[in-house]
Design an enzyme around this catalytic site. Structure first.
Site, PDB file in Angstrom:
ATOM      1  CB  SER A   1      39.923  23.030  36.695  1.00  0.00           C
ATOM      2  OG  SER A   1      41.324  22.865  36.667  1.00  0.00           O
TER       3      SER A   1
ATOM      4  CG  ASP B   1      47.229  24.558  37.811  1.00  0.00           C
ATOM      5  OD1 ASP B   1      48.440  24.829  37.685  1.00  0.00           O
ATOM      6  OD2 ASP B   1      46.476  24.306  36.854  1.00  0.00           O
TER       7      ASP B   1
END
Length: 440
Positions: free
Chosen positions: A203, A257
């Site tokens: 993602s 991330d």
């Protein structure tokens, strides 16, 4: 045809990274493409210790944006309790192609996302709505509610497709508002080598690719000769915009991330602190990334550990302390590896110490009941071949990684990959700590 060859040799045998473009890759998945290359180079590979390949069709070779995935090396779950964790970028990437097209009476952005089976058109007038809230003054929630309304007009029922569409809308509106992008009719195709929802940063890689492509588009509108490489200011913008997109997909992301997928490298992080980047220079680490193909729910696994912590605090807290110590020791090793030079003995010692830490960390996570029979099977196969492996991410399925030592025999690696594949796992060889988002 061979487009790029990089010699990554560091004194522990020949290591090469290549980009190969061929029309023979048309319609073939990644594994079949790699097999074609391996068969063609069968004799040469006998003399090569480590070989990393990127396989593209001629269409894919056109200028595009790519961003890496990520893997948690050490510190899963303990990081929730303020402990240290270590993560790295993966040489498995999400790739985005954006090409302007001739507008017609219904000018739109045509989306093609094979990974989620989404093909849709976004009318440009949706993006130019004067009632769109300003992110800078009205905040994320107001803009996101508006984006949800826009997405609902396009008519998508599948939740994964809906979230992907919302993320695309949010990303482009951010760049329109913050950078003055003028959206035009175009075709946007985005695909990934990463499994969705398995803990490898798919993602964040997706979000970074989107905002990087739209930022690049904006830069080219202002200056057709804009540098092909993103500068530090641009990278910081990409990370910031991608973090906002991550809120759509994860609610309260840590920011780790999107940082890894933007900047690459290996990072040290603790909750509430800025990540610290560890530059490995020319030193590369290779792993086997193994997909169990078993789905898992991150929230449920985090809650499970929290319940154990509440029930047995005197037992679980020391485990978290031990995981913290493992992460900190691994960071020391990574930093020492930067100065090892071509000393083969020292390199092997570093890898042996890392391998011990990998085994210890997995054992501690197993004690917290977040492993899975599939993950244990992978770790056992690694041990049988004298390698070390552990789960990565939340556990309960998802991915494991197996550390490949610098002196590993290619035959042993091949046999291990075959054994894991025959057990139903998906396996690929990839490098750690490589580049972040790039224009190709």
């Amino acid at each position: 045809m061979l487009q790029e060859v990089t010699d990554d040799s560091d004194g522990c045998g020949a290591k090469f990274s290549v980009i190969i473009v061929s029309d023979k890759f048309e319609g073939k998945p990644l594994l079949q493409r790699h097999r074609l290359v391996n068969d063609a180079l069968a004799e040469e590979l006998k003399e090569i210790h480590a070989f990393s390949q990127k396989t593209l069709t001629p269409e894919q070779w056109k200028q595009h944006i790519s961003a890496p995935g990520k893997v948690i090396l050490f510190g899963e779950h303990a990081v929730v309790y303020g402990k240290t964790a270590v993560a790295a970028s993966l040489n498995l990437r999400t790739t985005l192609y954006l090409n302007e097209i001739q507008p017609d009476n219904n000018s739109a952005i045509i989306l093609e996302l094979p990974k989620v089976n989404l093909i849709k058109s976004i009318p440009l007038n949706l993006l130019l709505d004067q009632t769109t809230p300003k992110l800078s003054t009205e905040g994320h929630e107001s803009l996101y509610k508006h984006v949800q309304k826009l997405a609902s007009t396009i008519g998508i029922e599948d939740n994964r497709q809906k979230i992907s569409l919302e993320c695309i809308l949010y990303a482009i509106i951010q760049v329109v508002q913050e950078e003055g992008l003028e959206p035009k009719a175009c075709k946007l195709k985005l695909d990934s080598e990463l499994s969705i929802g398995a803990g490898a940063g798919s993602s964040a890689s997706f979000a970074v690719c989107l905002v990087a492509a739209f930022l690049r588009w904006s830069q080219l509108q202002k200056n057709p000769n804009a540098p092909i490489k993103f500068d530090k200011d641009s990278l910081e913008k990409i990370s910031k915009f991608a973090f906002n997109c991550e809120k759509i997909m994860h609610g309260t992301p840590s920011g780790i991330d999107n940082s890894i997928c933007t900047f690459g490298s290996i990072i040290e992080f603790r909750r509430g602190e800025q990540p610290s980047f560890i530059d490995m220079g020319s030193k590369s680490l290779q792993v086997l990334l193994v997909d169990t193909c078993v789905g898992r729910n991150t929230k449920q696994l985090v809650d499970k550990v929290a319940a154990l912590m509440a029930k047995f605090p005197d037992v679980i807290h020391p485990i978290m302390q031990s995981i913290d110590a493992v992460s900190k020791k691994a960071i020391e090793i990574f930093k020492d590896m930067q100065n090892v030079g071509t000393d083969v003995t020292r390199q092997q010692n570093f890898h042996e110490n890392l391998a011990d830490l990998v085994r210890i960390n997995h054992g501690l996570l197993n004690a917290c009941q977040v492993s899975h029979s599939s993950l244990e099977a992978i770790v056992d196969s690694a041990k049988k071949h004298q390698f070390s492996g552990k789960l990565t991410g939340a556990g309960g399925g998802g991915f494991a990684y197996i550390l490949i030592p610098p002196n590993a025999s290619q035959d042993v690696i091949t046999n291990l990959i075959r054994e894991l594949s025959e057990s139903g796992f998906k396996v690929c060889v990839t490098d750690l700590g490589g580049p972040g988002v790039r224009v190709h």
